[in-house]
Design an enzyme around this catalytic site. Structure first.
Site, PDB file in Angstrom:
ATOM      1  N   LYS A   1      10.780   3.818   5.869  1.00 55.12           N
ATOM      2  CA  LYS A   1      11.017   5.189   5.417  1.00 55.12           C
ATOM      3  C   LYS A   1      10.215   6.212   6.214  1.00 55.12           C
ATOM      4  O   LYS A   1      10.761   7.230   6.656  1.00 55.12           O
ATOM      5  CB  LYS A   1      10.651   5.282   3.932  1.00 55.12           C
ATOM      6  CG  LYS A   1      10.686   6.675   3.360  1.00 55.12           C
ATOM      7  CD  LYS A   1      10.016   6.723   1.997  1.00 55.12           C
ATOM      8  CE  LYS A   1       8.521   6.534   2.133  1.00 55.12           C
ATOM      9  NZ  LYS A   1       7.791   6.785   0.873  1.00 55.12           N
ATOM     10  N   THR A   2       8.932   5.971   6.410  1.00 55.07           N
ATOM     11  CA  THR A   2       8.075   6.960   7.077  1.00 55.07           C
ATOM     12  C   THR A   2       8.517   7.194   8.516  1.00 55.07           C
ATOM     13  O   THR A   2       8.571   8.344   8.986  1.00 55.07           O
ATOM     14  CB  THR A   2       6.596   6.502   7.038  1.00 55.07           C
ATOM     15  OG1 THR A   2       6.230   6.246   5.683  1.00 55.07           O
ATOM     16  CG2 THR A   2       5.685   7.574   7.606  1.00 55.07           C
TER      17      THR A   2
ATOM     18  N   ASP B   1       9.488  13.746   0.096  1.00 59.59           N
ATOM     19  CA  ASP B   1       9.228  12.303   0.083  1.00 59.59           C
ATOM     20  C   ASP B   1       8.935  11.854  -1.352  1.00 59.59           C
ATOM     21  O   ASP B   1       8.504  12.645  -2.192  1.00 59.59           O
ATOM     22  CB  ASP B   1       8.028  12.011   0.990  1.00 59.59           C
ATOM     23  CG  ASP B   1       7.818  10.522   1.200  1.00 59.59           C
ATOM     24  OD1 ASP B   1       8.752   9.741   0.924  1.00 59.59           O
ATOM     25  OD2 ASP B   1       6.722  10.141   1.641  1.00 59.59           O
ATOM     26  N   GLU B   2       9.160  10.565  -1.618  1.00 58.63           N
ATOM     27  CA  GLU B   2       8.888   9.971  -2.945  1.00 58.63           C
ATOM     28  C   GLU B   2       9.531  10.811  -4.057  1.00 58.63           C
ATOM     29  O   GLU B   2       8.901  11.109  -5.083  1.00 58.63           O
ATOM     30  CB  GLU B   2       7.370   9.843  -3.182  1.00 58.63           C
ATOM     31  CG  GLU B   2       6.636   9.025  -2.135  1.00 58.63           C
ATOM     32  CD  GLU B   2       6.875   7.532  -2.236  1.00 58.63           C
ATOM     33  OE1 GLU B   2       7.720   7.116  -3.070  1.00 58.63           O
ATOM     34  OE2 GLU B   2       6.253   6.784  -1.477  1.00 58.63           O
TER      35      GLU B   2
ATOM     36  N   GLN C   1      11.710   2.071  -7.484  1.00 58.21           N
ATOM     37  CA  GLN C   1      10.245   2.091  -7.413  1.00 58.21           C
ATOM     38  C   GLN C   1       9.643   3.254  -8.213  1.00 58.21           C
ATOM     39  O   GLN C   1       8.508   3.657  -7.966  1.00 58.21           O
ATOM     40  CB  GLN C   1       9.788   2.168  -5.951  1.00 58.21           C
ATOM     41  CG  GLN C   1      10.167   0.940  -5.139  1.00 58.21           C
ATOM     42  CD  GLN C   1       9.559   0.955  -3.746  1.00 58.21           C
ATOM     43  OE1 GLN C   1       8.362   0.728  -3.572  1.00 58.21           O
ATOM     44  NE2 GLN C   1      10.390   1.233  -2.753  1.00 58.21           N
TER      45      GLN C   1
ATOM     46  N   ARG D   1       5.685  -6.578  -2.634  1.00 57.52           N
ATOM     47  CA  ARG D   1       4.456  -6.427  -1.849  1.00 57.52           C
ATOM     48  C   ARG D   1       4.231  -7.661  -0.975  1.00 57.52           C
ATOM     49  O   ARG D   1       3.470  -7.610  -0.020  1.00 57.52           O
ATOM     50  CB  ARG D   1       3.224  -6.260  -2.755  1.00 57.52           C
ATOM     51  CG  ARG D   1       3.183  -5.067  -3.689  1.00 57.52           C
ATOM     52  CD  ARG D   1       3.503  -3.773  -3.028  1.00 57.52           C
ATOM     53  NE  ARG D   1       4.923  -3.454  -3.181  1.00 57.52           N
ATOM     54  CZ  ARG D   1       5.571  -2.530  -2.492  1.00 57.52           C
ATOM     55  NH1 ARG D   1       4.934  -1.852  -1.566  1.00 57.52           N
ATOM     56  NH2 ARG D   1       6.846  -2.299  -2.695  1.00 57.52           N
TER      57      ARG D   1
END
Length: 741
Positions: A31-32, A216-217, A247, A603
């Protein structure tokens, strides 16, 4: 430009500039990189840096994005890459008068807020015990996030006396903030929204400037943040939001999942781009996480995939107890470290609540495995544990001035540094410890009014339990201290998420005591407070590990978001722990717990271990457990190890019910269950101290520590009992812990 590094969907997201766009970016999907490349692409295609606004949630994330964009396009002066709060502060500093503030307004931090509320409570003659400062600030924060003014909050709670008083405190809090030309952290968002909502010229100015908005988020935005973004982007419609509804795990602190789920309703022409290729985890881990999350109804349809190998299957172990669970995890870590060359910092143990860390710390310590706790602290270093240990030390040793100084004002008893210094000077002059001075009554002269009453109560509790410690088990002493000192009531009244976590830690300490009492009983001994404190000191005084060490990481599942580890262990997978008891009664909370499970599973990069315990002692009580709903939802083909029991009723969505092999499994106890006896006992014993006792001479009784006996003498305050096991004992009625035989 480096678009060649992006996959097909990432490139599509980075080059789609005009119009509303929803980028659903799954865990580990790059994503980043996509966002930074998108900004660089915009600049490369002639869009002015001045017209770009990129908003994220943390200063760390904003800093990282600025650095990555700068490395791609050079100087970014004029571009806003910032957090929501920093963005609003910047706007407000330019036009403070438009929201009723003067230039150079102050930003109050948490300490300032507490001081302000304490002053208001004092002026209104409201007790901090009844109206905890943290709880009031939590209520005020919730109101501001939802644009509830003091007046509106009062109108919604007119029939509730307590809430009406809180509304009055809220109103005075706002008045004093304004008179001090100050805002708190929530005001930055609230006043930022007001600035845009009430001033068309200001809104138009920022709309002209920020023709391209990125967030973002987005799944973590609250109501105010959603309104601000929508207002800024409404005219040009060039809004790109990035997030993953799977998430969204922060609804308990204001995040509203409907913001991302309803994006296409807010912007009907929106294009949806899904980043579903995962670069982090092997295939079996991704497939397992998907088999759980697909049971959620409130979600966008998507499925992560990878071009990595399938890798090892997910391992599952059904431990006998929580001690066997911790032993297994520590053993597997050691085996993988020695046998396969994994570094210690390749391992993470992710648990649902902080209280679960205690057993793992103990077993890792026993094996000499280095560990560190992220986003938290070691179990015995937590304030509430240190406070209760200090109380217990005073019961053993009234000369312990260090412990007294720690807890004489916990809970608050109105004792300031000057008053405490007076007591210390008075005690020193008499050659006594401070506690000894209080116990003989002389030290009480250092106090006045309500403070004197509070300190006298404190002293009476210490005296009563200290005098009777030989007649009580360690767990009974602990219960009595929790209740009689008012410590639990203080946290209950606080009514915050933080306070609930602290209560869980206090209740989990009962399990530590129960373990000790079980070991002593098996060896034929008797539990003694002094002996327990000695054993505890050996465990509690281990030095903290340096965070830069090569060490196993322990942390909560919530804290793990955004991180990754080669090997992950998820313990405590039982109904009532994960998912928690509250979630099992509410489908919305169950879906958030399931999202948390998905986050925790993703994770893991190479290996994932799932663990549950068939019998768990929690908060001092032992329960049979049922395997987690989430274990029953896992695709069996992806799992190696122990079998997972799957009753027919567990198929489908929601909370499964029924029994295991005809045996109804108890739901694990909640933190306060084990305090029920202690609280009821306190009420009954208070009556006993006033002379209303149910026990009389000639009664056959049973004592939890000494067994059966006969009451041979009785007066207003004491009972003398002849026990079969230890002979004659004199017990205080207020704390006798007797039952009629």
């Amino acid at each position: 430009m480096s678009l060649d590094r992006l996959n097909k969907e990432q490139r599509k997201a980075a080059t789609q500039i005009e119009g509303p766009i929803l980028i659903l970016a799954g865990a580990g999907s790059g994503k980043t990189s996509t966002m930074t490349e998108r900004i660089a692409y915009m600049v490369d295609n002639g869009i002015s840096k001045y017209n770009i606004l990129a908003v994220t949630f943390t200063n760390k994330a904003a800093k990282e994005m600025r650095e990555r964009v700068e490395s791609l396009v050079g100087n970014i002066d004029g571009m806003w890459i910032t957090t929501f709060h920093s963005m609003c502060l910047r706007m407000l500093k330019k036009d403070p008068s438009k929201v009723g503030y003067g230039n150079n307004f102050l930003i109050y931090d948490t300490t300032d807020q507490k001081t302000l509320v304490k002053g208001i409570l004092k002026d209104k003659q409201l007790s901090e015990k009844e109206f905890p400062v943290r709880g009031i600030l939590s209520t005020i924060s919730h109101c501001k996030e939802n644009i509830l003014s003091p007046k509106k909050y009062l109108s919604e709670n007119e029939d509730n006396y307590r809430e009406k008083l809180i509304a009055e405190v809220y109103a005075e809090y706002e008045k004093r903030l304004k008179s001090n030309n100050a805002m708190d952290f929530d005001d930055l968002l609230l006043n930022g929204w007001k600035l845009l909502d009430e001033n068309d010229d200001v809104l138009e100015e920022y709309r002209r400037r920020f023709r391209y908005v990125m967030v973002d988020e987005y799944q973590d935005t609250n109501y105010l943040q959603y309104l601000i973004v929508k207002m800024l982007a409404e005219e040009h419609q060039n809004i790109c939001v990035v997030g993953d509804d799977d998430q969204c795990i922060y609804q308990w602190r204001g995040a509203d999942i409907t913001n991302i789920l309803d994006f296409e309703k807010d912007f009907p022409s929106a294009k949806v781009i899904k980043l579903q290729q995962n670069y982090r985890s092997v295939g079996n881990i991704l497939a397992g996480a998907h088999s759980v999350i697909e049971n959620n109804r409130q979600r966008k349809r998507k499925k992560l995939w990878t071009d990595k190998e399938d890798g090892d299957k997910i391992r599952y172990y059904r431990a006998e107890t929580e001690r066997d669970e911790a032993r297994y995890v520590a053993q597997e870590i050691e085996n993988l470290h020695v046998g396969e060359g994994f570094e210690w910092n390749d391992f993470a143990i992710l648990y649902r609540t902080n209280a679960q860390s205690r057993t793992f710390e103990r077993y890792l310590m026993d094996r000499g495995i280095p560990y560190r706790i992220l986003s938290g602290m070691r179990y015995y270093d937590r304030k509430e544990l240190k406070d209760m240990i200090a109380y217990m030390r005073m019961i053993i040793n009234p000369k312990d001035d260090i412990s007294l100084k720690r807890v004489i004002n916990e809970p608050k008893r109105g004792i300031g540094p000057k008053t405490l210094a007076n007591l210390e000077h008075l005690a020193s002059g008499m050659g006594m410890s401070m506690m000894e001075a209080l116990l003989n009554g002389v030290g009480l002269s250092a106090f006045k009014g309500k403070t004197l009453d509070a300190v006298r109560d404190f002293t009476d509790v210490v005296r009563l339990i200290s005098d009777q410690q030989d007649n009580l088990t360690v767990s009974q002493i602990y219960d009595e201290l929790l209740v009689r000192t008012g410590y639990v009531k203080m946290l209950e009244n606080e009514a915050t998420v933080e306070a609930e976590g602290r209560l869980e830690n206090l209740m989990e300490f009962k399990t530590e005591i129960a373990d000790y009492e079980r070991e002593i009983s098996q060896s034929g001994g008797t539990s003694e407070l002094g002996d327990f404190m000695e054993k505890l000191a050996l465990m509690a005084e281990v030095d903290n590990h340096d965070e830069t060490q090569d060490a196993v990481v322990l942390m909560t599942m919530h804290s793990s978001k955004g991180l990754e580890f080669p090997v992950v262990f998820l313990p405590g997978l039982e109904d009532g722990i994960f998912p928690g008891s509250r979630a099992m009664e509410d489908n919305s909370k169950m879906e958030e717990e399931r999202r948390l499970c998905y986050v925790a599973m993703t994770r893991a990069k190479k290996r994932l271990f799932l663990v549950s315990a068939a019998v768990r002692t929690q908060y001092g009580r032992t329960d049979y457990t049922r395997e987690s709903q989430f274990l029953r939802e896992l695709d069996p083909k992806l799992i190696d190890g122990d079998a997972i029991y799957r009753p027919r009723s567990s198929q489908g969505i929601g909370v499964s019910t029924g029994s295991r092999d005809g045996f109804a499994v108890n739901r694990p106890s909640k933190p306060f269950d084990m305090l029920k006896y202690a609280k009821e006992s306190t009420k009954l014993n208070a009556a006993a101290q006033r002379g209303g006792s149910d026990f009389h001479r000639g009664d056959m009784v049973n004592h939890t520590k000494f067994g059966n006996g006969l009451v041979i003498e009785e007066d207003e305050r004491t009972l003398t009992v002849m026990f079969d096991s230890v002979g004659k004992k004199k017990l205080a009625k207020g704390i006798a812990h007797l039952k009629k035989a």
